[in-house]
Design a protein around this motif. Structure first.
Motif, PDB file in Angstrom:
ATOM      1  N   PHE A 115     -78.553  33.419 -11.916  1.00  0.00           N
ATOM      2  CA  PHE A 115     -77.664  32.371 -11.416  1.00  0.00           C
ATOM      3  C   PHE A 115     -76.188  32.685 -11.633  1.00  0.00           C
ATOM      4  O   PHE A 115     -75.331  32.069 -10.999  1.00  0.00           O
ATOM      5  N   LEU A 116     -75.898  33.602 -12.516  1.00  0.00           N
ATOM      6  CA  LEU A 116     -74.512  34.042 -12.663  1.00  0.00           C
ATOM      7  C   LEU A 116     -74.180  34.951 -11.483  1.00  0.00           C
ATOM      8  O   LEU A 116     -75.043  35.691 -10.998  1.00  0.00           O
ATOM      9  N   LEU A 145     -86.114  24.314  -9.383  1.00  0.00           N
ATOM     10  CA  LEU A 145     -86.914  23.147  -8.994  1.00  0.00           C
ATOM     11  C   LEU A 145     -86.915  22.090 -10.096  1.00  0.00           C
ATOM     12  O   LEU A 145     -86.860  20.890  -9.814  1.00  0.00           O
ATOM     13  N   LEU A 146     -86.969  22.532 -11.340  1.00  0.00           N
ATOM     14  CA  LEU A 146     -86.976  21.585 -12.450  1.00  0.00           C
ATOM     15  C   LEU A 146     -85.605  20.959 -12.654  1.00  0.00           C
ATOM     16  O   LEU A 146     -85.481  19.734 -12.795  1.00  0.00           O
ATOM     17  N   TYR A 147     -84.554  21.779 -12.638  1.00  0.00           N
ATOM     18  CA  TYR A 147     -83.201  21.281 -12.904  1.00  0.00           C
ATOM     19  C   TYR A 147     -82.743  20.305 -11.821  1.00  0.00           C
ATOM     20  O   TYR A 147     -82.129  19.270 -12.116  1.00  0.00           O
ATOM     21  N   ARG A 162     -66.184  24.489  -6.204  1.00  0.00           N
ATOM     22  CA  ARG A 162     -67.015  25.468  -6.904  1.00  0.00           C
ATOM     23  C   ARG A 162     -68.419  24.933  -7.174  1.00  0.00           C
ATOM     24  O   ARG A 162     -69.417  25.596  -6.887  1.00  0.00           O
ATOM     25  N   ALA A 163     -68.511  23.750  -7.774  1.00  0.00           N
ATOM     26  CA  ALA A 163     -69.813  23.193  -8.140  1.00  0.00           C
ATOM     27  C   ALA A 163     -70.652  22.898  -6.896  1.00  0.00           C
ATOM     28  O   ALA A 163     -71.876  23.068  -6.908  1.00  0.00           O
ATOM     29  N   GLU A 164     -70.008  22.441  -5.813  1.00  0.00           N
ATOM     30  CA  GLU A 164     -70.728  22.150  -4.577  1.00  0.00           C
ATOM     31  C   GLU A 164     -71.276  23.438  -3.966  1.00  0.00           C
ATOM     32  O   GLU A 164     -72.421  23.486  -3.511  1.00  0.00           O
ATOM     33  N   ALA A 165     -70.445  24.480  -3.953  1.00  0.00           N
ATOM     34  CA  ALA A 165     -70.875  25.771  -3.403  1.00  0.00           C
ATOM     35  C   ALA A 165     -72.037  26.328  -4.213  1.00  0.00           C
ATOM     36  O   ALA A 165     -73.008  26.863  -3.655  1.00  0.00           O
ATOM     37  N   ALA A 166     -71.971  26.203  -5.535  1.00  0.00           N
ATOM     38  CA  ALA A 166     -73.038  26.718  -6.396  1.00  0.00           C
ATOM     39  C   ALA A 166     -74.330  25.934  -6.199  1.00  0.00           C
ATOM     40  O   ALA A 166     -75.422  26.513  -6.124  1.00  0.00           O
ATOM     41  N   GLY A 174     -83.566  31.103 -17.494  1.00  0.00           N
ATOM     42  CA  GLY A 174     -82.855  30.705 -16.282  1.00  0.00           C
ATOM     43  C   GLY A 174     -82.463  29.245 -16.277  1.00  0.00           C
ATOM     44  O   GLY A 174     -81.365  28.877 -15.836  1.00  0.00           O
ATOM     45  N   TYR A 175     -83.340  28.376 -16.780  1.00  0.00           N
ATOM     46  CA  TYR A 175     -83.026  26.944 -16.828  1.00  0.00           C
ATOM     47  C   TYR A 175     -81.794  26.693 -17.686  1.00  0.00           C
ATOM     48  O   TYR A 175     -80.907  25.915 -17.312  1.00  0.00           O
ATOM     49  N   ALA A 176     -81.720  27.338 -18.840  1.00  0.00           N
ATOM     50  CA  ALA A 176     -80.569  27.171 -19.735  1.00  0.00           C
ATOM     51  C   ALA A 176     -79.291  27.672 -19.077  1.00  0.00           C
ATOM     52  O   ALA A 176     -78.222  27.061 -19.215  1.00  0.00           O
ATOM     53  N   VAL A 177     -79.386  28.769 -18.341  1.00  0.00           N
ATOM     54  CA  VAL A 177     -78.205  29.345 -17.687  1.00  0.00           C
ATOM     55  C   VAL A 177     -77.690  28.429 -16.578  1.00  0.00           C
ATOM     56  O   VAL A 177     -76.472  28.256 -16.416  1.00  0.00           O
ATOM     57  N   ILE A 178     -78.593  27.827 -15.795  1.00  0.00           N
ATOM     58  CA  ILE A 178     -78.160  26.888 -14.743  1.00  0.00           C
ATOM     59  C   ILE A 178     -77.343  25.756 -15.357  1.00  0.00           C
ATOM     60  O   ILE A 178     -76.257  25.413 -14.878  1.00  0.00           O
ATOM     61  N   ALA A 179     -77.884  25.154 -16.406  1.00  0.00           N
ATOM     62  CA  ALA A 179     -77.211  24.020 -17.044  1.00  0.00           C
ATOM     63  C   ALA A 179     -75.829  24.420 -17.543  1.00  0.00           C
ATOM     64  O   ALA A 179     -74.851  23.680 -17.366  1.00  0.00           O
ATOM     65  N   TRP A 180     -75.733  25.598 -18.135  1.00  0.00           N
ATOM     66  CA  TRP A 180     -74.437  26.064 -18.651  1.00  0.00           C
ATOM     67  C   TRP A 180     -73.462  26.336 -17.515  1.00  0.00           C
ATOM     68  O   TRP A 180     -72.299  25.913 -17.567  1.00  0.00           O
ATOM     69  N   LEU A 181     -73.925  27.042 -16.477  1.00  0.00           N
ATOM     70  CA  LEU A 181     -73.028  27.440 -15.396  1.00  0.00           C
ATOM     71  C   LEU A 181     -72.495  26.234 -14.628  1.00  0.00           C
ATOM     72  O   LEU A 181     -71.300  26.190 -14.289  1.00  0.00           O
ATOM     73  N   MET A 182     -73.329  25.244 -14.348  1.00  0.00           N
ATOM     74  CA  MET A 182     -72.888  24.078 -13.593  1.00  0.00           C
ATOM     75  C   MET A 182     -71.802  23.316 -14.346  1.00  0.00           C
ATOM     76  O   MET A 182     -70.901  22.733 -13.737  1.00  0.00           O
ATOM     77  N   ALA A 183     -71.875  23.327 -15.682  1.00  0.00           N
ATOM     78  CA  ALA A 183     -70.828  22.686 -16.479  1.00  0.00           C
ATOM     79  C   ALA A 183     -69.580  23.560 -16.539  1.00  0.00           C
ATOM     80  O   ALA A 183     -68.443  23.060 -16.445  1.00  0.00           O
ATOM     81  N   TYR A 184     -69.765  24.865 -16.633  1.00  0.00           N
ATOM     82  CA  TYR A 184     -68.647  25.798 -16.774  1.00  0.00           C
ATOM     83  C   TYR A 184     -67.732  25.810 -15.552  1.00  0.00           C
ATOM     84  O   TYR A 184     -66.507  25.748 -15.673  1.00  0.00           O
ATOM     85  N   ILE A 185     -68.327  25.897 -14.353  1.00  0.00           N
ATOM     86  CA  ILE A 185     -67.499  26.092 -13.159  1.00  0.00           C
ATOM     87  C   ILE A 185     -66.763  24.832 -12.712  1.00  0.00           C
ATOM     88  O   ILE A 185     -65.915  24.899 -11.820  1.00  0.00           O
TER      89      ILE A 185
END
Length: 283
Positions: free
Chosen positions: A18-19, A56-58, A183-187, A231-242
């Motif tokens: 996801f990065l 799918l879960l997130y 950014r968040a919408e594009a992601a 991957g689930y942990a990375v999605i949560a982090w990235l959506m907050a980061y960007i």
């Protein structure tokens, strides 16, 4: 492929899917740096099922609404203007380019496209394109402003990720930023758009696992499970980061890694088509 190798590659898949740094490139490079054989396109495709299950879960509530309203729109006219039903159609439309190009270039994806020189070059070039898009994009549009032409642009941007080094999320986010989306919408759309394409590709490649030189079923399952959790942990982090930060750190990382790989390849340390070689020894 051994269990330890599968564990490491599963971690790499989960960390990088996801990065905007290309998971397929990192799986390829990890194997090359470690002296392992190329795990192959089938292994990459199947382990990506794990990361898409994380999507799918997130986004489970949003995805359920999209599916529910899309199905209702097939028979009820009043639902055809519903934003969630519309999103369902746009995900289908945006998935067409990668489906068509994936089938047309299947042989090259499994051979020519896995050359480390091409991987390194795309890491650099598409990293710089991401930087440009992040700098010049207006970042004003929301997903409810998505149109069919925009969905197709997103789709073709996603299809570029058939080449390791481009990055599925990075290429799609770049397209979204150039179209003026936040950014968040594009992601978010990039992640939703990837679900049908990645799941279909993974299922399509399932029969290749365990055949010939491909990794066995057991290690592949382990890598897939690990990629899901990470991957689930990375999605949560990235959506907050960007929401508050730019993509510059990822661009710098891509360029540095790409240059390093090119130096090692042309210095004879890495074989562009396999694992590392010892300088001076025949390949």
């Amino acid at each position: 492929m051994g269990w330890f190798e599968a564990l490491v590659l599963g971690l790499v898949q989960g960390l990088t899917e996801f990065l905007p740094i290309s998971s397929s490139a990192h799986i390829r490079l990890t194997a090359a740096f470690a002296g392992w054989g190329d795990p192959g396109a089938a292994f990459t495709a199947v382990t990506q099922i794990g990361t898409e299950l994380a999507v799918l879960l997130y986004f489970s509530r949003k995805i359920w609404r999209i599916l529910h309203h899309w199905f209702l729109s097939l028979g009820k006219r009043e639902y055809r203007s519903d934003p969630d039903a519309k999103m369902g159609w746009l995900i289908i439309i945006g998935s067409v380019p990668i489906a068509v190009l994936g089938l047309l270039f299947e042989e090259r994806i499994e051979s020519v496209f896995r050359d480390l020189r091409l991987t390194a070059t795309t890491l650099i070039v598409f990293g710089l394109l991401l930087l440009l898009a992040d700098r010049v994009g207006r970042k004003q549009r929301e997903l409810d402003q998505l149109t069919v032409p925009h969905g197709l642009v997103y789709g073709f941007a996603q299809a570029m990720a058939l080449i390791p080094g481009v990055s599925r999320s990075g290429g799609t986010i770049t397209g979204g930023l150039l179209l003026g989306y936040k950014r968040a919408e594009a992601a978010e759309y990039a992640f939703l758009l990837a679900v049908p394409a990645v799941l279909a590709s993974g299922v399509y490649k399932l029969t290749d696992i365990g055949a010939g030189d491909a990794p066995g079923v057991g290690p592949t399952v382990l890598a897939t499970v690990v990629s899901f959790g990470v991957g689930y942990a990375v999605i949560a982090w990235l959506m907050a980061y960007i929401k508050k930060n730019s993509f510059l750190p990822f661009v710098i990382y891509r360029v540095v890694l790409g240059v390093l790989v090119l130096v090692l390849v042309y210095a004879g340390v890495l074989d562009p088509n396999a694992g590392p070689t010892v300088v001076g020894e025949p390949e």
